[in-house]
Design a protein around this motif. Structure first.
Motif, PDB file in Angstrom:
ATOM      1  N   LYS A  71       0.825  -1.211   0.000  1.00  0.00           N
ATOM      2  CA  LYS A  71       0.000   0.000   0.000  1.00  0.00           C
ATOM      3  C   LYS A  71       0.859   1.260   0.000  1.00  0.00           C
TER       4      LYS A  71
ATOM      5  N   GLU B  12      -7.472  -1.047  -2.785  1.00  0.00           N
ATOM      6  CA  GLU B  12      -7.915  -0.463  -1.520  1.00  0.00           C
ATOM      7  C   GLU B  12      -7.437   0.976  -1.300  1.00  0.00           C
ATOM      8  N   VAL B  13      -6.292   1.351  -1.887  1.00  0.00           N
ATOM      9  CA  VAL B  13      -5.728   2.674  -1.554  1.00  0.00           C
ATOM     10  C   VAL B  13      -5.460   3.587  -2.742  1.00  0.00           C
TER      11      VAL B  13
ATOM     12  N   ALA C  11      -4.173  -4.729  -2.689  1.00  0.00           N
ATOM     13  CA  ALA C  11      -3.639  -3.547  -1.991  1.00  0.00           C
ATOM     14  C   ALA C  11      -3.887  -2.274  -2.793  1.00  0.00           C
TER      15      ALA C  11
ATOM     16  N   TYR D 102       0.556   1.536   6.655  1.00  0.00           N
ATOM     17  CA  TYR D 102       1.107   2.277   5.515  1.00  0.00           C
ATOM     18  C   TYR D 102       1.002   3.780   5.741  1.00  0.00           C
TER      19      TYR D 102
END
Length: 667
Positions: A158, A207-208, A204, A407
């Motif tokens: 991330k 998600e970000v 990952a 992160y």
């Protein structure tokens, strides 16, 4: 009528534009130049539905070739698709990433890779260029897979996604007039297209990817590297100019040092010099003897240790901080006992490269520096770097993730002046606290009380500098950024006074290709203070090994001076002997009556509890008084004020602790 015609023309232009995935679905389009290295013919395997101009096709292969500046695209079933001296584009119909993609051999990456988005072909600089037009989210799949690996810790994945996005956004803004935004190599960021097997990377990123690191309200160009060797530096230090310098952390990175056996770390406890490795203790003992010009029996305490980047300009410059690694020269102040039985203070200079060779420290690292981490405690680091040291260290991020940092925490550690925001503009805060460098004062640089009636003269002052505070591959910026004021790291005061040196020119620039402790606790008088643990973070992700990316260019090593003589092997004492009987001063009249050492005066300095003996209990009373847990009478305060500065504080407690080891005879 005119308005109707204008609307019709606008609608026609929209229809003529090639189809691309919606911004809502994949974000800003990134134009990535693929390193095909001037191939004149390429074969592209097609999966799913694509089109060139008005011709649509599904699956099969497309052959792209160039001849005398003319680009030709042919489909295995549809035949000729286009022949042009301009730009040809294979456009993906809107589809899921696993349903439509293009595969070709990338000569620069030495692999057959799969790409999402579109492929654009043009003739520039006498070669056929192949450019992948891809949405930000799908671009990040390829960069995260290239810069780290699918087996990396989730928090590292991330972190890399956010960093890769920041760098790409900055390049898109800066290169709008060019035919592409970024390279697929370490010139920009390693980009390996799309791997459907990289499930962890895809998860990952999904998600970000909409989160963005901002500095002064704008996306931060986020440089990063494989490893920094223990010290993080800023873009201005490395490249000489940046308007984003304030977003970057400069200083000590204990996580990076912990991440590799190639790094060597030496902890120096000033209150317990005997805890040093034998060869290091012997080296410092030799320095003390050479400084005083006489034999030294033992080191009582180390009261100051620091180094400077440029001895001719110890205060540093706006670009090169005084404590920048590698330290060209280091300075140490020690309280010692000579073979003649006198207690003196020795000040000496040395080089860390000479200490490394003399003490048998085996490391190829070139990031050599010292940093103060607690009261009278320092770390001497011999770190190995890979890359330019600017911004995030992949090695450090891996260690942080294993320790439970999120992160968000990792980004905050390396980009202190920037903040992370989500797609709705909401701040994503970090609750982690990073204080790994001690910024308070050490005990005053005064020698252990002498057994001589007269005071031991101190040597002349040595200029002090602050302690040293501090990625795989972020590229050299394509356009040279202009510098702005770079916030200098806060200076840590050293106890001794430092003369101000005259101004010295800055060292020449060395361009390079791209590529905290919790506050120390009050020491218990019974034991030497232990190093504090790394503070616990807010989130605890599942740790996994973080591999380092390949092809990180190695910068040239900075030569270290090595003129300090090799010390002779001097065994450190296993026990502290009682001082011999005090010799009479050469110029003082002999007293008519010699006092009995076993009967000290009524107000014996250090004997706070008045029990005619200096013990750890006396130091504990002072410490408890300093933190408000003890009250002292005026007589007790007088006994506790070892430094005779009119106040009772932790420096007096430290002095009492030193007196326990070698109990002075009072005259």
């Amino acid at each position: 009528m005119k308005k109707t015609i204008a609307l019709l023309i606008a609608a026609l232009m929209l229809v003529m534009l090639p189809a691309v995935p919606s911004a809502e679905e994949n974000g800003t389009t990134v134009r990535v130049l693929l390193e095909t290295q001037g191939e004149e013919t390429l074969t592209i395997t097609v999966k799913g539905t694509y089109s060139v101009g008005d011709t649509s096709f599904t699956d099969g292969t497309v052959t792209a070739s160039v001849n005398n500046g003319t680009i030709t695209l042919k489909h295995s079933e549809k035949g000729m698709l286009v022949s042009t001296t301009g730009t040809a584009r294979i456009v993906r119909a809107e589809a899921d990433k696993d349903e439509a993609n293009l595969t070709l051999f990338n000569k620069g990456r030495k692999a057959t890779l799969t790409y999402l988005g579109d492929l654009v072909f043009c003739y520039e600089d006498s070669v056929m260029k192949v450019i992948n037009y891809v949405g930000m989210r799908e671009y990040l799949y390829g960069v995260v897979s290239g810069e780290v690996t699918d087996s990396s810790n989730e928090q590292v994945l991330k972190t890399e996604a956010i960093c890769a996005k920041g760098f790409a956004l900055a390049e898109i803004s800066a290169r709008s007039k060019f035919s592409f935004d970024v390279y697929d190599s370490t010139t920009s960021q390693l980009y390996y297209g799309y791997k459907d097997s990289d499930k962890n990377v895809i998860k990952a990123v999904d998600e970000v990817w909409q989160n963005t690191l901002l500095y002064n309200g704008k996306p931060l160009k986020t440089y990063y590297c494989t490893a920094n060797g223990g010290q993080v530096i800023t873009p201005k230090i490395h490249w000489g100019g940046s308007d984003n310098d304030g977003a970057y952390f400069y200083g000590y990175d204990p996580f990076d040092l912990e991440g590799s056996k190639a790094n060597a770390v030496l902890t120096v406890n000033g209150a317990s010099p005997e805890s040093l490795p034998d060869k290091v203790y012997s080296y410092f003992l030799t320095l003390a003897a050479e400084s005083l010009g006489e034999e030294v029996e033992r080191i009582e305490a180390i009261v100051s240790l620091y180094g400077v980047y440029d001895p001719d300009n110890p205060n540093g410059t706006s670009r090169y901080p005084k404590d920048l690694a590698p330290h060209a020269k280091s300075y140490i102040t020690m309280n010692v006992k000579t073979k003649a039985g006198e207690y003196k203070q020795a000040k000496a200079s040395f080089t860390l490269s000479n200490l490394k060779s003399s003490a048998g420290i085996t490391t190829s690292g070139t990031v050599l520096f010292s940093v103060r981490t607690k009261i009278q405690e320092w770390v001497i680091a011999f770190g190995e770097k890979k890359g330019h040291q600017v911004g995030l260290s992949h090695r450090g991020a891996g260690v942080m993730a294993k320790k439970g940092y999120s992160y968000v925490d990792i980004l905050k550690f390396y980009y202190r002046g920037a903040d992370l925001y989500d797609a709705d503009g909401k701040l994503i805060p970090s609750s982690a606290d990073f204080h790994f460098e001690y910024t308070g004062s050490d005990p005053a640089e005064t020698p252990t009380p002498s057994i001589e009636p007269s005071a031991t003269p101190e040597p002349s002052a040595t200029p002090e500098a602050s302690d040293t505070p501090a990625p795989s591959e972020t590229p050299e910026p394509s356009e040279s950024p202009e510098p702005s004021a770079t916030p200098e790291p806060s200076e840590t005061p050293e106890p001794s006074e430092s003369p101000e040196p005259s101004e010295t020119p800055e060292p020449s620039e060395t361009p390079e290709p791209s590529d905290t402790p919790a506050p120390s606790e009050t020491p218990e008088p019974s034991e030497t203070p232990e190093s504090s643990d790394t503070p616990a973070p807010s989130e605890t992700p599942e740790p996994s090994a973080t591999p380092e990316p390949s092809d990180t260019p190695e910068p040239s090593d900075t030569p270290e001076p090595s003129d300090t003589p090799e010390p002779s092997e001097s065994p450190k004492p296993s026990e502290t002997p009682e001082p011999s009987e005090s010799p009479e001063p050469s110029e003082s009249p002999e007293p008519s009556t010699s006092p009995d050492p076993s009967e000290p005066p009524a107000l014996l300095p250090g004997d706070v509890d008045g029990e005619n003996g200096i013990t750890k209990a006396d130091a504990l009373m002072v410490i408890r008084y300093c933190v408000g847990l003890e009250t002292l009478t005026e007589e007790q305060k007088t006994r506790a004020d070892i430094n005779k500065d009119g106040k009772v504080d932790q420096l007096d407690a430290a002095a009492i602790l030193r007196m326990i080891t070698v109990k002075p005879q009072w005259v």
